[in-house]
Each structure stands twice: as structure tokens, then as C-alpha cells.
Design a protein around this motif. Structure first.
Motif, PDB file in Angstrom:
ATOM      1  N   LEU A  66       2.223 -42.877  22.154  1.00 27.91           N
ATOM      2  CA  LEU A  66       1.065 -42.423  22.919  1.00 27.91           C
ATOM      3  C   LEU A  66       1.358 -41.090  23.612  1.00 27.91           C
ATOM      4  N   ILE A  67       2.584 -40.930  24.117  1.00 28.66           N
ATOM      5  CA  ILE A  67       2.960 -39.668  24.758  1.00 28.66           C
ATOM      6  C   ILE A  67       2.885 -38.522  23.754  1.00 28.66           C
ATOM      7  N   VAL A  68       3.536 -38.716  22.611  1.00 32.83           N
ATOM      8  CA  VAL A  68       3.616 -37.639  21.618  1.00 32.83           C
ATOM      9  C   VAL A  68       2.254 -37.387  20.984  1.00 32.83           C
ATOM     10  N   ALA A  69       1.451 -38.441  20.796  1.00 35.69           N
ATOM     11  CA  ALA A  69       0.120 -38.269  20.215  1.00 35.69           C
ATOM     12  C   ALA A  69      -0.738 -37.372  21.094  1.00 35.69           C
ATOM     13  N   SER A  70      -0.588 -37.507  22.418  1.00 33.95           N
ATOM     14  CA  SER A  70      -1.352 -36.647  23.315  1.00 33.95           C
ATOM     15  C   SER A  70      -0.910 -35.196  23.173  1.00 33.95           C
ATOM     16  N   PHE A  71       0.392 -34.968  22.915  1.00 33.04           N
ATOM     17  CA  PHE A  71       0.874 -33.608  22.670  1.00 33.04           C
ATOM     18  C   PHE A  71       0.262 -33.038  21.395  1.00 33.04           C
ATOM     19  N   VAL A  72       0.159 -33.882  20.363  1.00 34.21           N
ATOM     20  CA  VAL A  72      -0.451 -33.442  19.115  1.00 34.21           C
ATOM     21  C   VAL A  72      -1.911 -33.068  19.347  1.00 34.21           C
ATOM     22  N   GLY A  73      -2.606 -33.892  20.125  1.00 27.53           N
ATOM     23  CA  GLY A  73      -4.016 -33.627  20.397  1.00 27.53           C
ATOM     24  C   GLY A  73      -4.248 -32.325  21.132  1.00 27.53           C
ATOM     25  N   LYS A  74      -3.282 -31.905  21.931  1.00 22.22           N
ATOM     26  CA  LYS A  74      -3.427 -30.653  22.687  1.00 22.22           C
ATOM     27  C   LYS A  74      -2.837 -29.459  21.947  1.00 22.22           C
ATOM     28  N   GLY A  75      -2.318 -29.688  20.736  1.00 26.78           N
ATOM     29  CA  GLY A  75      -1.773 -28.582  19.955  1.00 26.78           C
ATOM     30  C   GLY A  75      -0.392 -28.148  20.390  1.00 26.78           C
ATOM     31  N   ILE A  76       0.269 -28.940  21.258  1.00 29.14           N
ATOM     32  CA  ILE A  76       1.609 -28.580  21.731  1.00 29.14           C
ATOM     33  C   ILE A  76       2.639 -28.761  20.628  1.00 29.14           C
ATOM     34  N   VAL A  77       2.425 -29.740  19.767  1.00 28.46           N
ATOM     35  CA  VAL A  77       3.388 -30.051  18.710  1.00 28.46           C
ATOM     36  C   VAL A  77       2.610 -30.387  17.445  1.00 28.46           C
ATOM     37  N   SER A  78       3.214 -30.122  16.307  1.00 30.60           N
ATOM     38  CA  SER A  78       2.570 -30.425  15.032  1.00 30.60           C
ATOM     39  C   SER A  78       2.720 -31.905  14.705  1.00 30.60           C
ATOM     40  N   THR A  79       1.851 -32.388  13.839  1.00 35.37           N
ATOM     41  CA  THR A  79       1.927 -33.779  13.412  1.00 35.37           C
ATOM     42  C   THR A  79       3.228 -34.054  12.670  1.00 35.37           C
ATOM     43  N   THR A  80       3.724 -33.075  11.944  1.00 34.53           N
ATOM     44  CA  THR A  80       4.978 -33.240  11.198  1.00 34.53           C
ATOM     45  C   THR A  80       6.139 -33.534  12.140  1.00 34.53           C
ATOM     46  N   ALA A  81       6.299 -32.715  13.183  1.00 37.80           N
ATOM     47  CA  ALA A  81       7.384 -32.935  14.139  1.00 37.80           C
ATOM     48  C   ALA A  81       7.189 -34.240  14.900  1.00 37.80           C
ATOM     49  N   ALA A  82       5.940 -34.565  15.228  1.00 35.98           N
ATOM     50  CA  ALA A  82       5.666 -35.799  15.977  1.00 35.98           C
ATOM     51  C   ALA A  82       6.046 -37.031  15.156  1.00 35.98           C
ATOM     52  N   LEU A  83       5.807 -36.996  13.844  1.00 37.00           N
ATOM     53  CA  LEU A  83       6.197 -38.115  12.991  1.00 37.00           C
ATOM     54  C   LEU A  83       7.708 -38.291  12.960  1.00 37.00           C
ATOM     55  N   ALA A  84       8.451 -37.184  13.016  1.00 34.99           N
ATOM     56  CA  ALA A  84       9.909 -37.272  13.087  1.00 34.99           C
ATOM     57  C   ALA A  84      10.345 -37.931  14.395  1.00 34.99           C
ATOM     58  N   VAL A  85       9.651 -37.599  15.487  1.00 37.07           N
ATOM     59  CA  VAL A  85       9.952 -38.239  16.767  1.00 37.07           C
ATOM     60  C   VAL A  85       9.747 -39.747  16.669  1.00 37.07           C
ATOM     61  N   MET A  86       8.687 -40.166  16.009  1.00 37.01           N
ATOM     62  CA  MET A  86       8.384 -41.590  15.921  1.00 37.01           C
ATOM     63  C   MET A  86       9.393 -42.339  15.054  1.00 37.01           C
ATOM     64  N   LEU A  87       9.929 -41.694  14.041  1.00 37.40           N
ATOM     65  CA  LEU A  87      10.983 -42.336  13.262  1.00 37.40           C
ATOM     66  C   LEU A  87      12.190 -42.621  14.157  1.00 37.40           C
ATOM     67  N   GLY A  88      12.517 -41.668  15.023  1.00 33.85           N
ATOM     68  CA  GLY A  88      13.598 -41.889  15.979  1.00 33.85           C
ATOM     69  C   GLY A  88      13.232 -42.920  17.033  1.00 33.85           C
ATOM     70  N   ALA A  89      11.962 -42.927  17.442  1.00 31.77           N
ATOM     71  CA  ALA A  89      11.520 -43.880  18.462  1.00 31.77           C
ATOM     72  C   ALA A  89      11.691 -45.318  17.973  1.00 31.77           C
ATOM     73  N   ASP A  90      11.391 -45.569  16.713  1.00 30.37           N
ATOM     74  CA  ASP A  90      11.550 -46.920  16.168  1.00 30.37           C
ATOM     75  C   ASP A  90      13.023 -47.323  16.117  1.00 30.37           C
ATOM     76  N   VAL A  91      13.894 -46.371  15.812  1.00 30.83           N
ATOM     77  CA  VAL A  91      15.334 -46.666  15.839  1.00 30.83           C
ATOM     78  C   VAL A  91      15.778 -46.964  17.266  1.00 30.83           C
ATOM     79  N   GLY A  92      15.267 -46.193  18.235  1.00 29.19           N
ATOM     80  CA  GLY A  92      15.629 -46.421  19.633  1.00 29.19           C
ATOM     81  C   GLY A  92      15.210 -47.793  20.113  1.00 29.19           C
ATOM     82  N   SER A  93      14.014 -48.217  19.726  1.00 31.75           N
ATOM     83  CA  SER A  93      13.531 -49.548  20.120  1.00 31.75           C
ATOM     84  C   SER A  93      14.402 -50.642  19.521  1.00 31.75           C
ATOM     85  N   SER A  94      14.817 -50.483  18.266  1.00 31.93           N
ATOM     86  CA  SER A  94      15.666 -51.496  17.625  1.00 31.93           C
ATOM     87  C   SER A  94      17.072 -51.509  18.219  1.00 31.93           C
ATOM     88  N   LEU A  95      17.545 -50.356  18.696  1.00 33.43           N
ATOM     89  CA  LEU A  95      18.840 -50.321  19.371  1.00 33.43           C
ATOM     90  C   LEU A  95      18.819 -51.149  20.652  1.00 33.43           C
TER      91      LEU A  95
END
Length: 556
Positions: A66-95
């Protein structure tokens, strides 16, 4: 029945513990988390590492999404980079699931004791907020042990065992059940830990547990899509892309579950550890496979959710991003931006007063009156948005900002109402009766209007930057404007004594007009009160309580 109730209570405590940790971390590190994410998008690998770190702290990949999606909506970050963040976020949650799977029975009472002492003794400080986080961590570990105790009697129940017999025969059913449980509990971490505990207790076969874990991962993707369902297309692209990763990974893992189960039994003896290690391994594999496909998936989401062109003249709420509500510090910024949008509409209305007076422009008068409805709608939207922000997750400074925004929007809404009445009076008493102000009277009104426009721009700057120096300057304008009003009222009365025809015809309108402009100026100057109060620079003769700063100036 009692055992089932104990199990439900333990699950609820687990979910509540993760909520306390999440809100506590956002309250302590909210702005820092935003800065870390915003600065970590230089490449996909860095973005993924940032996602791992932030989610390990927040303990919720959904919150990170939700944090990163709001950044995408405001044009702060591209969807490509945000998807990379989410791949890491899922690893962090499993850790975090792996960490909580260890025997931490001695940690729970220690964390709760230290957390409560710290929170109670220093509640309004940074240490007190850290104590809140410790309490949440202690509740998580305590809940896991309670789940073990509650499920032990259930494992002996023939009815429960018979109920679970059907699950191993259908892996898709296991995935659906895991996804539904995750959506209902709003925490994939809680469901994975619960599943591991149930598997270790023998209540759920390990094969079923692995299917439930896949479902928990899919469910977390569904959660983010549900949370952003009413957001803009740009915001919804990230949750959709993240869900595509999870769904594709789950489908690819189905035929490999049997082999994965054999490998886990060979290298990991404990059933509880088998489940959480599978969860971690699944997300690591997903991250490794899809990190190179983030650009491709981003393009797919852009085709699925194209940006809709918005007309230039639209005045609907632009910045109230629902997905930002999960991060109170970000939501406060969204509300402040929308308040400035409301002020822009008010500025347009105020600027239009003079052309109406000079040119008798009835069409413009009607247009500006309709804009007051827009101001009211924006005020209602901002107020409702602010009520949705979790106050408990706000720092002291953010709480003051929350109050400042409420005060500012109230003043803007009341200014809009006054302008609407002014326009209606001009139309009724001047335009329809074909009357005119004297040259001197028109010059006075123009001078007041010019000073008012300057003060409104200064007030918007004070609200945006919060500088005490500018706030003092704005407050000084209140006395200057009052002196101008008295001077011009006296001049008008002098013209009446001289029997100036135009002044006689427009006397009532003239006096009402300069009085209304003064009231508008008072509302503008009220913006300075909460700023000066926060800085400790408000005179003792002024209002001291910030809640009064939102009252209309005539109630001062």
C-alpha cells in the motif's frame, strides 16, 4: 467448545499482535520508511533489498504494498521498480515467519514486561512508542504458544480429524482455504504461523499445510487488491502485478509440492520448520525468477489498467489516496495536498469577485457560486479521509498537523460560503438594479481585495511550510486590514454626507462588502494560530488551545 474458543482467542491475539507491531513501527519510523523506499529505487536489486528490510520491520507485505502503490500513483516511482520492491517484501514477510517459528517462550514474558513498563512510564516519548512495539512482539510469541496449547486437545477429536480428511485430496481447495483465511485475518504471516503450528500438532497433514501456505501467499495479493479497489488505475497496477506473481508462482508450485515435501522431510526434521522453510523458499524462488520480468509484468498491468484522461477543469478530490491510509504519515501528506487544492478553488472564487463587480458578469457569478459546492465537497472528503487515519499511529508532530489540516479546511469552507453570499449580494443589489459604485468606493474595494488576495497566498504558504515568522506576519495583517476597513467605512460615510449619488445608492452593499472582506481576512489569519501555538509564539492574550483555532473568527 471451550478448546475451540481458546483457539479463536489465540488466533485473534496473534492478529492483534501483528497489528500493534505494524502501527507502532509506522508511528516511530513512518517517515523514515518512506524515505528509505523513495531512495532505494535506483535499480531492481536495491529495490528488492529495500522491500525485504522494510517488511521485516513492518511485518506486513500488504502494508508495504500500500505504501509503494501510493508512490506509484503519485509518479514518484515506476511500476517496474515497485514490483521489485514487492518481491523483496514477500521475502521479508517470510523471514519473519521463520524468526517467530523458533522456541521463544522465554522471550514473550520478557518483551511484554519491558514493553509495558517502558510504554506506561514514557508513553508520549519515542521510548514509549518502542515499548508499544515490544508489547506487540511479546503478544505474537505468546499467541503462538496459546495456539499450540489450544490445538493439542483438538487433535484428539475424531470429528475434527474427519473434517480434515477431504482436504489432502484437492490442492486447489487447500489454496482457496488459505487465501480466504488470509483475507479474513488480514495477515498472511498470522495464517502461515497458524498453519505451521497446526501441522506440528498433527491436526493438519503437512501436504495440506503446504497448500494452505500457497493460499496464504495468494491471499495476501488479494488483500492488497481489495485495499486499493477504489484507487486510481496507477495505484492499482502494483497490487495487480504482485498478485500475478503470486498466482503464477502458486500454480507452478502445485505439481512440485510432492517433491518439495520429500526434500523438506529429508533435510528438515521438525514439521513446524518444514512449513515455514517452505514459505521462505517459495518466496525466494518467486523473487529470483520474476525479478527479471518486472518490466514485462508492469507493461501488462498498464494495458489492463490504462490511465484515464481527466479533464483539466475537474475539481474532484485529487490527492486523497485510499491506499495511503495504511501509512498515517503518508496519508497526512495526502490530506494536506488536498487542502491546498481546496484553497486553490477558494482563491479562484475570491479572484473572480472584482470582475463581477466591475463588469456585471452574471455568467461568471453563477460559475463561482457553483464552485462553492466544490469547496464544500472537498471539505467533506478531506474531513472523512482524516477520520480514517489511525490517530494511534501518528506521532505528536503528525497529530498537530492533523489538527492544522482540519482547521485550515474549515476556514477555507467558511471563506467559500462568505464569497458565495458576497456574489449573491452584488448580483441582487448592484447588477439587477443597474447601480454602480463611486470611483472612490471602487478604489477602496479594489484595495481591500488586492490585500486579501495577498493574505490568502501568504496563508497558504504558512499552512504549507509552517514558518512561525510568516505566521506572525499573517497575524499582523489582521490588525492592518481592520484599520483599512475602519478608514474606508469612514470615507464612505463622508461621501454620504456630501450627497454623492452613487454612494447613496450602493451604501448598504458597500458597507456589507467591506465587512464581508474583513471576515474573509479573519478566517485567513486564523491559519496562523495553530502554527504559532506549536512554536510557543502565540501571545497570552490569544487563543491558547489548538482546538479553538478551528472556530470561526467571529467566535474568538
Amino acid at each position: 467448545m471451550l478448546h475451540l474458543l481458546n483457539l479463536l482467542a489465540a488466533i485473534s491475539l496473534l492478529v492483534w499482535g501483528t497489528h500493534i507491531v505494524r502501527t507502532g513501527v509506522l508511528r516511530v519510523f513512518g517517515e523514515s520508511l518512506r524515505q528509505v523506499l523513495a531512495k532505494s529505487f535506483s535499480n531492481r536489486l536495491n529495490a528488492m533489498v529495500a522491500g525485504i528490510g522494510v517488511t521485516s520491520v513492518v511485518q506486513s507485505s500488504t502494508a508495504t504494498c500500500l505504501i509503494v502503490a501510493s508512490f506509484v500513483g503519485k509518479g514518484i516511482v515506476s511500476t517496474t521498480a515497485a514490483l521489485a520492491v514487492m518481491l523483496g517484501a514477500d521475502v521479508g514477510s517470510s523471514l519473519m515467519a521463520v524468526v517467530f517459528s523458533f522456541d521463544l517462550s522465554w522471550v514473550s514474558p520478557l518483551l511484554i514486561f519491558v514493553g509495558v513498563v517502558t510504554f506506561v512510564s514514557q508513553q508520549d516519548t519515542g521510548a514509549g512508542r518502542v515499548g508499544r512495539i515490544l508489547i506487540g512482539l511479546g503478544l505474537i510469541t505468546l499467541a503462538l504458544h496459546l495456539i499450540v496449547d489450544a490445538t493439542r486437545p483438538l487433535t484428539q477429536s475424531p470429528a475434527v480429524r474427519a473434517l480434515l480428511v477431504a482436504l489432502p485430496s484437492d490442492i486447489l481447495l487447500d489454496i482457496v482455504v488459505g487465501a480466504v483465511l488470509t483475507v479474513l485475518s488480514y495477515s498472511s504471516l498470522a495464517i502461515v504461523l497458524l498453519t505451521a503450528t497446526l501441522a506440528a500438532s498433527g491436526l493438519v497433514p503437512t501436504g495440506v499445510a503446504l497448500g494452505l501456505v500457497l493460499g496464504a501467499n495468494v491471499g495476501s495479493g488479494v488483500l492488497a487488491m481489495l485495499a486499493t479497489g477504489r484507487a486510481s488505475a496507477q495505484v492499482r497496477r502494483l497490487p495487480v502485478g504482485n498478485f500475478l506473481f503470486k498466482a503464477a508462482g502458486a500454480l507452478a508450485a502445485i505439481p512440485l509440492l510432492g517433491q518439495a515435501h520429500i526434500l523438506l522431510q529429508e533435510f528438515v526434521g521438525d514439521v513446524h520448520q518444514q512449513v515455514v522453510i517452505f514459505h521462505l523458499g517459495f518466496n525466494i524462488v518467486i523473487a529470483a525468477v520474476f525479478i527479471g520480468l518486472t518490466g514485462f509484468v508492469a507493461r501488462i498491468t498498464e494495458k489492463l489498467l490504462p490511465t484515464r484522461a481527466v479533464g483539466a477543469g475537474t475539481e474532484r478530490p485529487r490527492h486523497l489516496d485510499p491506499s495511503a491510509l495504511a501509512t498515517p504519515s503518508l496519508a497526512i501528506s495526502c490530506a494536506a495536498r488536498e487542502a491546498l487544492h481546496q484553497a486553490d478553488v477558494v482563491e479562484t472564487m475570491l479572484r473572480g469577485i472584482m470582475p463581477i463587480i466591475r463588469n456585471n458578469d452574471v455568467a461568471l457569478a453563477e460559475q463561482l457560486r457553483q464552485m462553492d459546492d466544490t469547496v464544500d465537497e472537498l471539505y467533506t472528503a478531506i474531513k472523512f479521509y482524516l477520520t480514517q487515519i489511525s490517530r494511534e499511529a501518528l506521532s505528536e508532530r503528525e497529530s498537530r498537523r492533523w489538527t492544522d489540516i482540519v482547521s485550515f479546511t474549515i476556514n477555507m469552507e467558511q471563506i467559500g460560503d462568505i464569497i458565495e453570499r458576497v456574489i449573491q449580494d452584488v448580483e441582487d443589489k448592484k447588477i439587477r438594479k443597474n447601480r454602480s459604485f463611486s470611483d472612490a468606493g471602487m478604489a477602496e474595494i479594489a484595495a481591500l481585495h488586492e490585500r486579501l488576495m495577498a493574505n490568502l497566498r501568504l496563508g497558504m504558504s504558512v499552512f504549507l511550510d509552517g514558518h512561525a515568522r510568516d505566521a506572525k506576519k499573517l497575524l499582523e495583517e489582521k490588525a492592518r486590514f481592520r484599520d483599512m476597513e475602519h478608514e474606508y467605512a469612514a470615507s464612505h460615510i463622508a461621501r454620504l454626507r456630501e450627497n454623492t449619488a452613487q454612494s447613496i445608492e450602493t451604501s448598504s452593499l458597500h458597507l456589507d462588502l467591506i465587512s464581508d472582506l474583513k471576515r474573509i481576512n479573519s478566517h485567513i489569519c486564523s491559519i496562523a494560530y495553530p502554527i504559532l501555538e506549536s512554536a510557543g509564539a502565540l501571545s497570552k492574550t490569544r487563543i491558547r488551545q489548538s482546538r479553538f483555532a478551528a472556530l470561526p473568527p467571529e467566535m474568538e
